[in-house]
Design a protein around this motif. Structure first.
Motif, short mmCIF file in Angstrom:
data_model
loop_
_atom_site.label_atom_id
_atom_site.label_comp_id
_atom_site.label_asym_id
_atom_site.label_seq_id
_atom_site.Cartn_x
_atom_site.Cartn_y
_atom_site.Cartn_z
N LYS A 88 0.78 -1.11 -0.05
CA LYS A 88 -0.12 -0.19 0.07
C LYS A 88 0.92 1.25 -0.08
CE LYS A 88 -3.72 2.52 2.63
NZ LYS A 88 -4.64 2.31 3.77
N ALA A 89 0.60 2.36 -0.81
CA ALA A 89 1.42 3.33 -0.96
C ALA A 89 0.50 4.52 -1.33
CB ALA A 89 2.47 3.30 -2.03
N GLU A 128 4.76 7.85 -0.17
CA GLU A 128 5.28 7.11 0.93
C GLU A 128 4.67 5.73 1.02
OE1 GLU A 128 4.69 7.23 5.83
OE2 GLU A 128 3.38 8.67 4.71
N VAL A 129 5.63 4.73 1.50
CA VAL A 129 5.10 3.44 1.44
C VAL A 129 4.52 3.21 2.71
CG1 VAL A 129 5.69 0.81 1.51
CG2 VAL A 129 7.01 2.65 0.01
N PRO A 165 10.12 -4.46 5.77
CA PRO A 165 9.96 -3.44 7.13
C PRO A 165 10.86 -2.50 6.68
CG PRO A 165 11.04 -5.61 7.74
CD PRO A 165 10.40 -6.03 6.56
N LEU A 166 12.14 -2.77 5.97
CA LEU A 166 13.07 -1.64 5.48
C LEU A 166 12.46 -0.61 4.63
CD1 LEU A 166 16.05 -3.64 4.66
CD2 LEU A 166 15.60 -2.47 6.96
N GLU A 167 11.40 -0.78 3.95
CA GLU A 167 10.67 0.32 2.95
C GLU A 167 9.69 1.05 3.77
OE1 GLU A 167 9.57 -0.93 -0.64
OE2 GLU A 167 8.49 -2.71 -0.03
N LYS A 168 9.09 0.69 4.91
CA LYS A 168 7.75 1.00 5.36
C LYS A 168 8.20 2.63 5.59
CE LYS A 168 3.91 0.60 8.63
NZ LYS A 168 3.12 -0.46 9.64
N ASP A 213 17.12 2.80 -3.92
CA ASP A 213 16.53 1.85 -3.27
C ASP A 213 15.49 1.86 -2.39
OD1 ASP A 213 18.21 3.34 -1.32
OD2 ASP A 213 18.78 1.42 -0.11
N GLU A 214 14.71 0.82 -2.12
CA GLU A 214 13.62 1.07 -1.33
C GLU A 214 13.68 1.67 0.39
OE1 GLU A 214 14.25 -1.73 -3.03
OE2 GLU A 214 12.74 -2.29 -4.50
#
Length: 822
Positions: free
Chosen positions: A673-674, A703-704, A710-713, A756-757
Motif C-alpha cells: 500500500k502506497a 510514502e510506502v 519492513p525496511l521500506e515502510k 533503493d527501497e
C-alpha cells in the motif's frame, strides 16, 4: 476464450456477461450495415436545430460544423480575435451561418459536397461595414459549450499554438480543456516541432506529474510514471485504444513525428478505460487525413552520426471531398551516446478518410515501424556517480558483447474509426484496431562489482516475444435537456483480446574490466531458455458518463464502468496445465466544476481504479485486483481573448493490494500500500506577439504505507523525486528585418531521488538546459536544437544484487534540420 471471462461469476452475471461479449462480436456488423444504409441514403435534412452562443469565431465555426454535419474551411488568421453572433433555433445551415457571421465582415461559399468555405468578400468603395463583433456591446450572456477543433482543415501556418482548445482523452467527448475535471496536459504538434523531440520521453520533459526517464538514457522504450506510480505496461494508448505490454514481453517506443498531439491524463482513468495505472495514462493521437493540401519533407543531421529523412503528405485524393489521405514516414540511421548501440528506424503511417455520407465518416489507418536498437548501459555507481580510485568510467562504456547484442523490434497495426450521426445531437463512434509487435532481444548486463572496484560480473538475458492485440471501442454520444439541466451523455462497450508468445533466456556471462572501454569479455555460451509460455488476456467493459450543466456555470460529471477481465497462462516448457484467473470490478468518477464568466474554473473530483494482480498466494488462491482511489482539487484559468491556460491541482492518491516478494519467505504476497500526495502547476501560453511559454512544477509527497519489507515502510518510492519543474520560452519575430527568426531555451530541474527501497542511496538533483534557434523563409525552415546544452551529468540509479548501478541521462545532443513545405 471470451466465455472464460464470465465463468467465475454468478448465473445472473454470467448471462449479462455473455450477452455483452456476444454484442461486442456482432456490433461491428451492425455498424457496417448502418454505414451502408447511410451511404445509400446520403440525405441531408434541410433544417437543423442550432444552439451556438456568442463566442470566439473559431470555436463557433467548429460548433457549427459539428451541429450541421459539414466541414468548414477557413484561414486561421482571418478569424482570429473575432467574435461570433449567437445562433439558436430551427434553421437551414445557410441561414444559421449567415447569422453566425454577422458583424465579422466575412462571408461564405460552397466548397463542394458537405463543405463550406469562409471567405473575405472584396472591399467595396464608400461602404462602411458593421463593426467587428469583438468591438460592439454584447447583449447575449456568453455560454461555454463543447468546442470541436477541426485541425485538419485549418491553414497550417496559423496552427502554431502551444495551447490546445480541447481534448477527448479525459472524457471521450468533445469539451474544452477548461471544462475537464481532471489534471491533463496536451502537447501540441507545434510544441514538438519547436523542441525537435525525437522520442516520446523527450516530448514529456516539460510536463508536470510525469517521469519518462527515471532510469536515465533508454533507447529501447519509454518508461511511464505518473504521480510516482509506474504505468509502463498499461498506461500507453494510441488514439484512445490501449497498447498493453503484459510482463514487459515486448516494448513500445512510439514515433513522435507520427503524432498530431500527445495527451497526458493524470490520475485514475479506469472509469473510462478499464484496468490501468492509478497515476494516469498517455494518449498518442496520430496524424489524420486533411483536405487541405499538405507537403512536407525534412532532413536532419546531428551528433552521434545521426542522419534522418522525413516526409508528411496529405490532401484530397480527387476533386471532391469524399476521399482524403495522409502519408507520414521517416528513415533514420544513427548511433547514440553509447558505443555499439544504434538507434535506427523505419516508420511509415498511411491513412485515408472516406466521407461515406453527410453524417458518416470512416477513417482507415495503418502503420509499420522497424527498429534496430541497443540496450541502456548500467554502470557501477563507484566510478560514475561516486568516486573510484581507478578513475571515472567513460560515459559511452558498452558493457555487452557486440557480436551477440541486439534489440530488434517490428510493430504494425491496421484499424478503422467510424463516426455516424444518428440525429443532430446524437452520434455513434466505432473504433477497431489489430496490432502486432515482435521483439528479438539479447543483452549482456552488469550484475555486481568486484572488491577491486574494476571487475564487473555479468549475465546474459534474451527475450523473444510476439504480441497480437485486437481492441474495439463502441461509443454512443448524445445531448439533451431536462428542464434547466443540459446533458452530454456517453455510453460505451469495449473489448480487448491480447495474445503474447514469450520465450526468455538467461545465463552467466564472462567478467569484464569496466575501465577498459574495449574489454567485451571472453566468449561465452548463449544463455539457455528458462521460460516459454503463451499468455492470453481478455477484457470486456461497459461504461456510462453524464456531464450535466446547470445555468451555464455548474458542471457535474458522473461516470461509472464495470469490467470483466481474464488471464490464461500456458506453460510450453513443462507442459503443465494452463493457469487461469478471472476478475471483475466496478470503478467510477464524480466531479463538480464551476465555470466563472472570467475564465476561472475550479473543480473537485473523486475517482477509483483497478488493475488485475496476476498470480496466486501460498495457499494457491488467486490474488485480488489492485485497487485505489484519488481525491483531486484543482483550478483552471483560461485568460479571456488569449491563448493562455493556467492550471493547478492538489491530489491525494492511494494504491492498495499490489504484489510484493516477502524477503523472509521469498514468496509473493499481496500486502503493498502506497500513497502519493502532491501539487501540480502548469502554464502554457502562445501570444500573438510571437512569444511562447511553457512552465510547470510538481511537488510529490509519496510514502510506502504497508509492505512485506519492513525496511521500506514509511520511505519514499525509489527513483521518484520530491519535486521537479521546468521552464521553456521561445520568441519568434513577426516583423522587421528579423521576421521569421526564432530563438528559445529552457531549463529542467529534477530533485534528488533514492536508488533503493530503504532510501539509503541518495542520487543528487540536477538542472539541464536546452536551446533552439530557427529561421523560416518562404517555404523553408532551418533549425538548430540543443538538448542538455551544458552536458550536465544526470543519473538514474538502482540496487542490483547488493551493488548500486547508475545509468547516465542523455548527454548533449545537437540536431540540425531543414524543412521544405509547399
Amino acid at each position: 476464450m471470451i466465455a472464460r471471462t464470465c465463468d467465475a461469476v454468478s448465473d445472473t452475471e454470467t448471462t449479462i456477461c455473455r450477452w455483452l461479449c456476444t454484442l461486442v462480436q456482432i456490433l461491428p456488423a451492425i455498424v457496417a450495415m448502418t454505414i451502408l444504409a447511410a451511404a445509400q441514403a446520403s440525405a441531408q435534412d434541410a433544417v437543423w436545430s442550432f444552439d451556438i452562443p456568442s463566442q470566439s469565431l473559431p470555436a463557433a465555426l467548429d460548433a457549427f460544423a459539428e451541429q450541421a454535419h459539414v466541414q468548414m474551411l477557413y484561414k486561421a488568421d482571418s478569424v482570429r480575435d473575432l467574435q461570433s453572433a449567437p445562433v439558436s433555433g430551427q434553421l437551414s445551415p445557410e441561414q444559421a451561418l449567415h447569422h453566425l457571421l454577422q458583424g465579422t465582415g466575412l462571408s461564405f461559399q460552397s466548397g463542394g459536397p458537405n463543405t463550406i468555405t469562409v471567405v473575405t468578400p472584396p472591399a467595396e468603395p464608400n461602404h462602411e461595414s458593421a463593426p467587428p463583433a469583438r468591438d460592439r456591446p454584447r447583449t447575449e450572456k456568453p455560454l461555454k459549450v463543447p468546442e470541436i477543433l477541426v485541425k485538419d482543415v485549418q491553414e497550417r501556418e496559423g496552427d502554431v499554438s502551444y495551447v490546445a482548445e480541447g481534448t477527448k482523452t479525459a472524457t471521450k467527448t468533445d469539451i474544452p480543456l477548461i471544462e475537464t475535471p481532471q489534471s491533463i496536459s496536451v502537447i501540441t504538434r507545434s510544441r514538438m516541432v519547436a523542441q525537435e523531440v525525437n522520442s516520446v520521453a523527450e516530448a514529456l520533459r516539460y510536463t508536470p506529474g510525469v517521469q519518462a526517464e527515471p532510469f536515465g538514457f533508454e533507447p529501447r522504450f519509454t518508461f511511464l510514471r505518473f504521480r510516482g506510480f509506474d504505468a509502463t505496461q498499461n498506461g500507453l494508448f494510441r488514439d484512445g485504444l490501449q497498447l498493453r505490454n503484459p510482463g514487459f514481453a515486448v516494448s513500445y517506443n512510439l514515433e513522435p513525428y507520427g503524432a498530431e498531439e500527445i495527451d497526458v491524463l493524470r490520475g485514475p482513468a479506469s472509469f473510462l478505460y478499464g484496468q490501468g495505472s492509478p497515476g494516469g495514462l498517455l494518449n498518442y493521437i496520430t496524424k489524420r487525413p486533411t483536405r487541405e493540401s499538405l507537403h512536407e519533407v525534412q532532413f536532419l543531421t546531428g551528433n552521434f552520426g545521426r542522419h534522418e529523412g522525413r516526409f508528411d503528405f496529405g490532401g484530397k485524393l480527387n476533386d471532391s471531398d469524399v476521399l482524403s489521405f495522409r502519408l507520414t514516414g521517416l528513415f533514420r540511421e544513427s548511433g547514440t551516446q553509447l558505443d555499439q548501440v544504434p538507434n535506427d528506424r523505419i516508420y511509415i503511417a498511411p491513412a485515408v478518410t472516406w466521407q461515406a455520407a453527410a453524417r458518416t465518416q470512416i477513417t482507415f489507418s495503418a502503420h509499420f515501424q522497424k527498429d534496430q536498437l541497443g540496450s541502456s548501459q548500467a554502470l557501477p555507481a563507484e566510478g560514475s556517480l561516486r568516486f573510484n580510485s581507478n578513475g571515472r568510467i567513460p560515459v559511452s562504456r558498452f558493457t555487452g558483447h557486440p557480436d551477440i547484442e541486439k534489440q530488434n523490434r517490428t510493430e504494425s497495426s491496421l484499424g478503422y474509426e467510424v463516426r455516424h450521426g444518428l440525429a443532430p445531437d446524437w452520434d455513434v463512434v466505432h473504433k477497431l484496431r489489430y496490432s502486432s509487435t515482435e521483439l528479438d532481444g539479447l543483452t549482456t548486463y552488469s550484475n555486481s562489482f568486484g572488491t577491486d572496484k574494476r571487475t564487473v560480473s555479468r549475465f546474459a538475458y534474451g527475450s523473444l516475444g510476439k504480441l497480437n492485440a485486437l481492441t474495439i471501442d463502441n461509443q454512443v454520444h448524445g445531448k439533451f435537456s431536462t428542464g434547466p439541466f443540459q446533458h452530454q451523455v456517453l455510453g460505451g462497450l469495449d473489448f480487448q483480446r491480447i495474445t503474447v508468445d514469450l520465450r526468455q533466456t538467461f545465463g552467466a556471462a564472462t567478467d569484464v574490466d569496466i575501465f577498459n572501454r574495449y574489454d567485451y569479455g571472453a566468449p561465452f555460451a548463449l544463455p539457455p531458455v528458462f521460460l516459454n509460455q503463451r499468455v492470453t488476456q481478455l477484457q470486456t467493459g461497459v461504461y456510462l458518463q453524464d456531464q450535466v450543466k446547470l445555468y451555464d456555470h455548474w458542471l457535474l460529471t458522473l461516470g461509472g464502468r464495470h469490467d470483466w477481465a481474464s488471464d490464461e497462462t500456458q506453460d510450453r516448457m513443462t507442459g503443465a496445465p494452463s493457469r487461469s484467473q478471472a476478475d471483475r470490478k466496478a470503478t467510477g468518477r464524480a466531479a463538480l466544476t464551476y465555470l466563472f464568466d472570467n475564465g476561472l474554473a475550479p473543480y473537485i473530483s473523486y475517482s477509483t481504479f483497478f488493475l488485475p494482480a496476476i498470480g496466486v498466494n501460498s495457499n494457491g488462491q488467486a490474488f485480488t485486483p489492485e485497487t485505489g482511489r484519488q481525491y483531486e482539487l484543482g483550478i483552471k484559468y483560461q485568460i479571456p481573448r488569449t491563448r493562455t491556460l493556467l492550471t493547478a491541482a492538489l491530489f491525494d492518491l492511494t494504491r492498495e493490494n499490489f504484489i510484493q516478494t516477502d524477503p523472509s519467505a521469498f514468496l509473493q504476497v499481496q500486502r503493498g500500500k502506497a500513497r502519493s500526495r502532491g501539487l501540480e502547476l502548469e502554464g502554457v501560453a502562445s501570444f500573438d506577439s510571437g512569444l511562447d511559454v511553457i512552465a510547470s512544477f510538481t511537488l510529490l509527497d509519496n510514502e510506502v504505507r504497508e509492505t512485506a519489507n519492513p525496511l521500506e515502510k514509511g520511505k519514499r518510492l525509489p527513483q521518484t523525486p520530491g519535486q521537479f519543474g521546468s521552464l521553456w520560452v521561445k520568441y519568434t519575430f513577426s516583423g522587421g528585418s528579423l521576421k521569421g527568426f526564432g530563438i528559445g531555451g529552457g531549463a529542467r530541474y529534477t530533485g534528488y531521488t533514492y536508488g533503493d527501497e530503504a532510501n539509503t542511496f541518495r542520487v543528487p538533483s540536477y538542472v539541464v538546459g536546452d536551446a533552439a534557434i530557427d529561421y523560416t523563409w518562404k517555404h523553408y525552415r532551418f533549425a538548430l536544437n540543443f538538448n542538455n546544452i551544458f552536458n550536465q551529468d544526470q543519473f538514474g540509479c538502482f540496487d542490483r544484487s547488493g551493488s548500486f548501478f547508475c545509468t547516465f541521462g542523455e548527454r548533449r545532443t545537437v540536431v540540425g534540420s531543414v524543412t521544405y513545405r509547399w
